[in-house]
Design a protein around this motif. Sequence first.
Motif, PDB file in Angstrom:
ATOM      1  N   GLY A 212       0.786  -1.224   0.000  1.00 27.71           N
ATOM      2  CA  GLY A 212       0.000   0.000   0.000  1.00 27.71           C
ATOM      3  C   GLY A 212       0.815   1.269   0.000  1.00 27.71           C
ATOM      4  O   GLY A 212       1.893   1.359  -0.594  1.00 27.71           O
ATOM      5  N   GLY A 213       0.295   2.264   0.707  1.00 27.97           N
ATOM      6  CA  GLY A 213       0.948   3.570   0.745  1.00 27.97           C
ATOM      7  C   GLY A 213       2.342   3.522   1.324  1.00 27.97           C
ATOM      8  O   GLY A 213       3.211   4.311   0.952  1.00 27.97           O
ATOM      9  N   GLY A 228      -1.797   1.819   4.469  1.00 26.07           N
ATOM     10  CA  GLY A 228      -0.500   1.166   4.380  1.00 26.07           C
ATOM     11  C   GLY A 228      -0.622  -0.309   4.085  1.00 26.07           C
ATOM     12  O   GLY A 228      -1.576  -0.755   3.445  1.00 26.07           O
ATOM     13  N   ARG A 229       0.312  -1.068   4.560  1.00 26.58           N
ATOM     14  CA  ARG A 229       0.326  -2.514   4.330  1.00 26.58           C
ATOM     15  C   ARG A 229      -0.967  -3.138   4.847  1.00 26.58           C
ATOM     16  O   ARG A 229      -1.442  -2.824   5.932  1.00 26.58           O
ATOM     17  CB  ARG A 229       1.532  -3.121   5.038  1.00 26.58           C
ATOM     18  N   PHE A 230      -1.547  -4.027   4.056  1.00 30.44           N
ATOM     19  CA  PHE A 230      -2.808  -4.661   4.410  1.00 30.44           C
ATOM     20  C   PHE A 230      -2.514  -5.897   5.252  1.00 30.44           C
ATOM     21  O   PHE A 230      -2.156  -6.949   4.734  1.00 30.44           O
ATOM     22  CB  PHE A 230      -3.575  -5.033   3.138  1.00 30.44           C
ATOM     23  N   PHE A 231      -2.693  -5.752   6.564  1.00 29.85           N
ATOM     24  CA  PHE A 231      -2.361  -6.864   7.456  1.00 29.85           C
ATOM     25  C   PHE A 231      -3.438  -7.937   7.492  1.00 29.85           C
ATOM     26  O   PHE A 231      -3.212  -9.048   7.951  1.00 29.85           O
ATOM     27  CB  PHE A 231      -2.116  -6.338   8.877  1.00 29.85           C
ATOM     28  N   HIS A 232      -4.643  -7.618   7.023  1.00 33.41           N
ATOM     29  CA  HIS A 232      -5.736  -8.582   6.987  1.00 33.41           C
ATOM     30  C   HIS A 232      -6.003  -9.080   8.408  1.00 33.41           C
ATOM     31  O   HIS A 232      -6.096  -8.271   9.330  1.00 33.41           O
ATOM     32  CB  HIS A 232      -5.388  -9.730   6.040  1.00 33.41           C
ATOM     33  N   ALA A 233      -6.109 -10.397   8.575  1.00 33.57           N
ATOM     34  CA  ALA A 233      -6.332 -10.969   9.904  1.00 33.57           C
ATOM     35  C   ALA A 233      -5.000 -11.454  10.463  1.00 33.57           C
ATOM     36  O   ALA A 233      -4.041 -11.662   9.722  1.00 33.57           O
ATOM     37  CB  ALA A 233      -7.323 -12.130   9.815  1.00 33.57           C
ATOM     38  N   CYS A 239       2.900 -14.006   2.084  1.00 32.50           N
ATOM     39  CA  CYS A 239       2.261 -14.496   0.855  1.00 32.50           C
ATOM     40  C   CYS A 239       1.779 -15.929   1.006  1.00 32.50           C
ATOM     41  O   CYS A 239       0.688 -16.290   0.550  1.00 32.50           O
ATOM     42  CB  CYS A 239       3.232 -14.399  -0.314  1.00 32.50           C
ATOM     43  N   VAL A 240       2.613 -16.781   1.635  1.00 38.32           N
ATOM     44  CA  VAL A 240       2.247 -18.193   1.741  1.00 38.32           C
ATOM     45  C   VAL A 240       1.213 -18.437   2.832  1.00 38.32           C
ATOM     46  O   VAL A 240       0.817 -19.586   3.060  1.00 38.32           O
ATOM     47  CB  VAL A 240       3.499 -19.067   1.991  1.00 38.32           C
ATOM     48  N   ALA A 364      -6.022  -7.589  -6.430  1.00 40.61           N
ATOM     49  CA  ALA A 364      -5.951  -6.368  -5.629  1.00 40.61           C
ATOM     50  C   ALA A 364      -7.050  -6.330  -4.572  1.00 40.61           C
ATOM     51  O   ALA A 364      -6.863  -5.783  -3.483  1.00 40.61           O
ATOM     52  CB  ALA A 364      -6.050  -5.138  -6.534  1.00 40.61           C
ATOM     53  N   TYR A 365      -8.200  -6.912  -4.881  1.00 38.79           N
ATOM     54  CA  TYR A 365      -9.322  -6.909  -3.938  1.00 38.79           C
ATOM     55  C   TYR A 365      -9.001  -7.678  -2.664  1.00 38.79           C
ATOM     56  O   TYR A 365      -9.618  -7.456  -1.623  1.00 38.79           O
ATOM     57  CB  TYR A 365     -10.568  -7.498  -4.607  1.00 38.79           C
ATOM     58  N   ALA A 366      -8.033  -8.591  -2.730  1.00 38.86           N
ATOM     59  CA  ALA A 366      -7.630  -9.348  -1.557  1.00 38.86           C
ATOM     60  C   ALA A 366      -6.308  -8.846  -0.981  1.00 38.86           C
ATOM     61  O   ALA A 366      -6.096  -8.868   0.223  1.00 38.86           O
ATOM     62  CB  ALA A 366      -7.495 -10.831  -1.903  1.00 38.86           C
ATOM     63  N   HIS A 367      -5.423  -8.374  -1.842  1.00 35.10           N
ATOM     64  CA  HIS A 367      -4.104  -7.929  -1.392  1.00 35.10           C
ATOM     65  C   HIS A 367      -4.157  -6.597  -0.656  1.00 35.10           C
ATOM     66  O   HIS A 367      -3.452  -6.400   0.327  1.00 35.10           O
ATOM     67  CB  HIS A 367      -3.154  -7.834  -2.588  1.00 35.10           C
TER      68      HIS A 367
END
Length: 398
Positions: A212-213, A228-233, A239-240, A364-367
Amino acid sequence: MRNFTLALFVALPLAAILAAGTAFWPVSAQEAQGDAPVTLPLSGDEVLLPYVIPEAGPFNPEQIEIENNQAIADWFRSAHADAAAEAFRHWDDEEGIRPVCAVCHSGAGFRAFHGLDGSPPGIPEESVDVGGVVDCETCHNQGLSRITEIRMPSGVMHPVQGVEASCMTCHQGRTAGVTVVEAVAGLAEDGPNPDLRFINPHYATAAATWLGGYGGAGYQYEGRDYSGRFFHARPVASCVSCHQPHTLEVATDGCRTCHENGTPEEIRLARQSYDGSGNTTQGIRVDIANNAATLMSFVERYAAEVVGVPIYYDGGRYPYFFADANGDGVADTADGNPVVYASWTPRLLRASYNWKLVTADPGAYAHNPHYALELLYDSIEDLAGALGVEMASLGLLR
């Protein structure tokens, strides 16, 4: 000469044989050849056991047990091993992969770049032989443990561990927002400049989107904040965490831990519409795709109405953007070749770059959906101002 199986003899105590519950009898070399039996003297309680040497090859593949066989089979069916793909065949006519390209389009080039082959780290000095793919050593080389950070095109040094070095090296793109900033510095916003050329962020830019930014992959408009970085859960750390490392398929089992629908394309992160449709039942992927389509329509309008030179996009031919003087939806040609678009303005270049960056990452919708939506919104807003379009009329959300 008759075919025969060679038998060797091993003398073992009779007690040991009987304890094993197996019956054996002495066999001589003559017996093995089919000749008359020969009585061999035995001493004590020993008998002769035949040891048969296995027949020579070739063997059928299913007869051979190979360590990590499943992982190898998975990799072989993946895009990383597809030696016939354009990603690995593009340089066939040149009989060598250009050094800067070989870093990601050849296992040998990747190892040379990081000094894993014993050479000094850096872009290979010479072209690399064609025919290579993203092989086992690209991700399993022990030297990867010594790589602690990867330089992104923006200049950001991102910390990595293990195989992350492989992913981040090759899925970061080739350019960044700063590349666009430097190209348009000091130029009039809406003045066509023949020295400007389309800046391509490259392909499969998942790592750049993910950061991200913070990673600065997109052109980030002055005065705006970016996710910024998409930490998700919490379990998603690299990546893996989501991608099976050999098949490259997405592991969706964990999605249902938090999402009602475990299909990534149908997952929505917010109960609000970003594309102006008001539809909050569709996946966030649709909002991103719709806003990307809106941005492309604004790119085309701006080129025709403000620049005065219509533009045509062809995703199958580099550099993708071509002139379409009569606006018929077909690229102009000269000497049988399409005419490359050469009427870029800073405003048009910035928006087109962001559009390509977002659409170059099909995930991109997931990343990093937030970053993708922000880049699209700001680019649309910038072009809308030049076109005299009120953003409120579009119903978009940032």
